[in-house]
Design an enzyme around this catalytic site. Sequence first.
Site, PDB file in Angstrom:
ATOM      1  N   ARG A 133       0.956  -1.299  -0.280  1.00 51.44           N
ATOM      2  CA  ARG A 133       0.080   0.302   0.145  1.00 51.44           C
ATOM      3  C   ARG A 133       0.696   1.435   0.453  1.00 51.44           C
ATOM      4  O   ARG A 133       0.597   2.286  -0.286  1.00 51.44           O
ATOM      5  CB  ARG A 133      -0.831  -0.135   0.960  1.00 51.44           C
ATOM      6  CG  ARG A 133      -1.766   1.026   1.334  1.00 51.44           C
ATOM      7  CD  ARG A 133      -2.636   1.463   2.424  1.00 51.44           C
ATOM      8  NE  ARG A 133      -2.811   0.540   3.695  1.00 51.44           N
ATOM      9  CZ  ARG A 133      -2.368   1.121   4.368  1.00 51.44           C
ATOM     10  NH1 ARG A 133      -1.690   2.177   4.066  1.00 51.44           N
ATOM     11  NH2 ARG A 133      -1.425   0.357   6.147  1.00 51.44           N
ATOM     12  N   TYR A 188     -13.191  17.148 -16.289  1.00 58.89           N
ATOM     13  CA  TYR A 188     -14.325  15.620 -16.383  1.00 58.89           C
ATOM     14  C   TYR A 188     -15.423  15.349 -15.586  1.00 58.89           C
ATOM     15  O   TYR A 188     -15.400  16.202 -14.432  1.00 58.89           O
ATOM     16  CB  TYR A 188     -13.102  14.674 -16.397  1.00 58.89           C
ATOM     17  CG  TYR A 188     -14.185  13.201 -15.852  1.00 58.89           C
ATOM     18  CD1 TYR A 188     -14.984  12.818 -16.904  1.00 58.89           C
ATOM     19  CD2 TYR A 188     -13.633  13.135 -14.234  1.00 58.89           C
ATOM     20  CE1 TYR A 188     -14.990  11.470 -16.544  1.00 58.89           C
ATOM     21  CE2 TYR A 188     -14.243  11.904 -14.206  1.00 58.89           C
ATOM     22  CZ  TYR A 188     -14.947  11.178 -15.011  1.00 58.89           C
ATOM     23  OH  TYR A 188     -15.843   9.767 -15.387  1.00 58.89           O
ATOM     24  N   ASP A 205      -4.687  19.197 -15.526  1.00 62.73           N
ATOM     25  CA  ASP A 205      -5.439  17.886 -15.659  1.00 62.73           C
ATOM     26  C   ASP A 205      -4.272  17.608 -17.072  1.00 62.73           C
ATOM     27  O   ASP A 205      -5.211  17.849 -18.111  1.00 62.73           O
ATOM     28  CB  ASP A 205      -6.738  17.637 -15.314  1.00 62.73           C
ATOM     29  CG  ASP A 205      -6.895  15.918 -15.639  1.00 62.73           C
ATOM     30  OD1 ASP A 205      -6.521  15.714 -16.593  1.00 62.73           O
ATOM     31  OD2 ASP A 205      -8.129  15.855 -15.307  1.00 62.73           O
ATOM     32  N   LYS A 224      -6.612   6.196 -20.262  1.00 60.58           N
ATOM     33  CA  LYS A 224      -6.223   6.919 -21.339  1.00 60.58           C
ATOM     34  C   LYS A 224      -4.602   6.719 -21.994  1.00 60.58           C
ATOM     35  O   LYS A 224      -4.682   5.920 -22.204  1.00 60.58           O
ATOM     36  CB  LYS A 224      -6.695   8.758 -21.183  1.00 60.58           C
ATOM     37  CG  LYS A 224      -7.706   9.429 -20.432  1.00 60.58           C
ATOM     38  CD  LYS A 224      -9.304   8.849 -19.731  1.00 60.58           C
ATOM     39  CE  LYS A 224      -9.919   9.142 -19.349  1.00 60.58           C
ATOM     40  NZ  LYS A 224     -11.159   8.234 -18.435  1.00 60.58           N
TER      41      LYS A 224
END
Length: 383
Positions: free
Chosen positions: A48, A101, A173, A198
């Site tokens: 983690r 988005y 972004d 993407k």
Amino acid sequence: MGFRTRQIHAGVTPDPITGSILTPIYQSTTYVQPSVDEYLSKGFTYSRSGNPTVKALENKIADLEGGVDCACFGTGMSAVLATMLAFLEAGAHAIVSDVAYGGTYRLSTKILSRFGIDYTFADTADPDAVAAAVRDNTKLIFTETPANPTMKCSDIAAISEIATKAGAVHVVDNTFLTPYYQLPLDLGADISLHSTTKYMDGHNATVGGAVVSKTDEHAEAVRFIQNSTGTIMSPQVAWLTLQGCKTLSVRMDYQSASAMAIAEFLEAHPKVEQVAYPGLESFAQHELSKRQASGFGAMLWFEVTGGVAAGKKLMDNIKVWSLAENLGSVESLITHPVTMTHADVEPAERARVGIIDGLVRASVGLEDTEDLIDALAAALDQV
Ligand code: PLP
């Protein structure tokens, strides 16, 4: 070294034990420590907090973006969340692109605003509007450029200056253009962020995210959130994304050239009302796009004459292109943001920022350009 060399070699070295040229998938929860005194001497304790396969991808993306560090996440949304948790607190104010988005809008309005964070959704295409939105407690400016789905572009350098003056962190972004075409950190931003789902992956195989920092201080704040919230990317996803990154420039070049040809075809078509693609001279921010990016990318949108009904007919009937969410993959995808990616943005807000009901979003893939154009021509014939 050049981008094409770095996209292949940065961050990875042959496996020291076997010589494997590809970084292995380190599928392990924990890491045995040599002794209590040498705890962490190999850099890993628990997956983690860090994993060698994920680290290889993080090092590659940090190199491509020109940052000091990259932290990878399970999704693009957990990357967005990490930047908001790292740099905001109750009582703080954030400015977010009014076109972004839909998930970023939803996270801000439906979740983080419940914890005492105040948001202004500003027209980041207009730096004066951003400056006017700044308050004493503004801690974060979040710019998505080009923005999903309207393609609106924002001046990264101008907004970075405003952020610096305000003492706020400027997050960009960079999902749509990738570091191959746009380098937000070089333009003055503090953080460059990705949905690696993407173009970085590029093959519709994974979901993931990345946050690249320009300073150690910001990197540490993001790493703290990555570990504390348990949102790190998995090693399998990192491995697939490592392979995807190696062909990023080749895919981007072909897909962008196709997008240009498709945008020109659509612009000249009698059944198309309007087209938005940064590479077109008719695009409102064509000059800004040329100035701050070295390519126009492979995303565009158009409106079919006849509005929503005609657009839906086209999307339902088109061949080769798939009606699906996601973008940036080798498969060409067509999307109706109003019912799909931006359904959670209130209709009035969508109308205000230009996400019109008939907007058809196109993510141009890697198929032959002629086949994509032929498929669009045939679908337009039917509407
Ligand atoms: N940022 C942009 C520009 C996006 O288009 C998306 C998803 O479509 C995201 C962030 C969120 O990424 P993910 O779907 O990987 O969570």
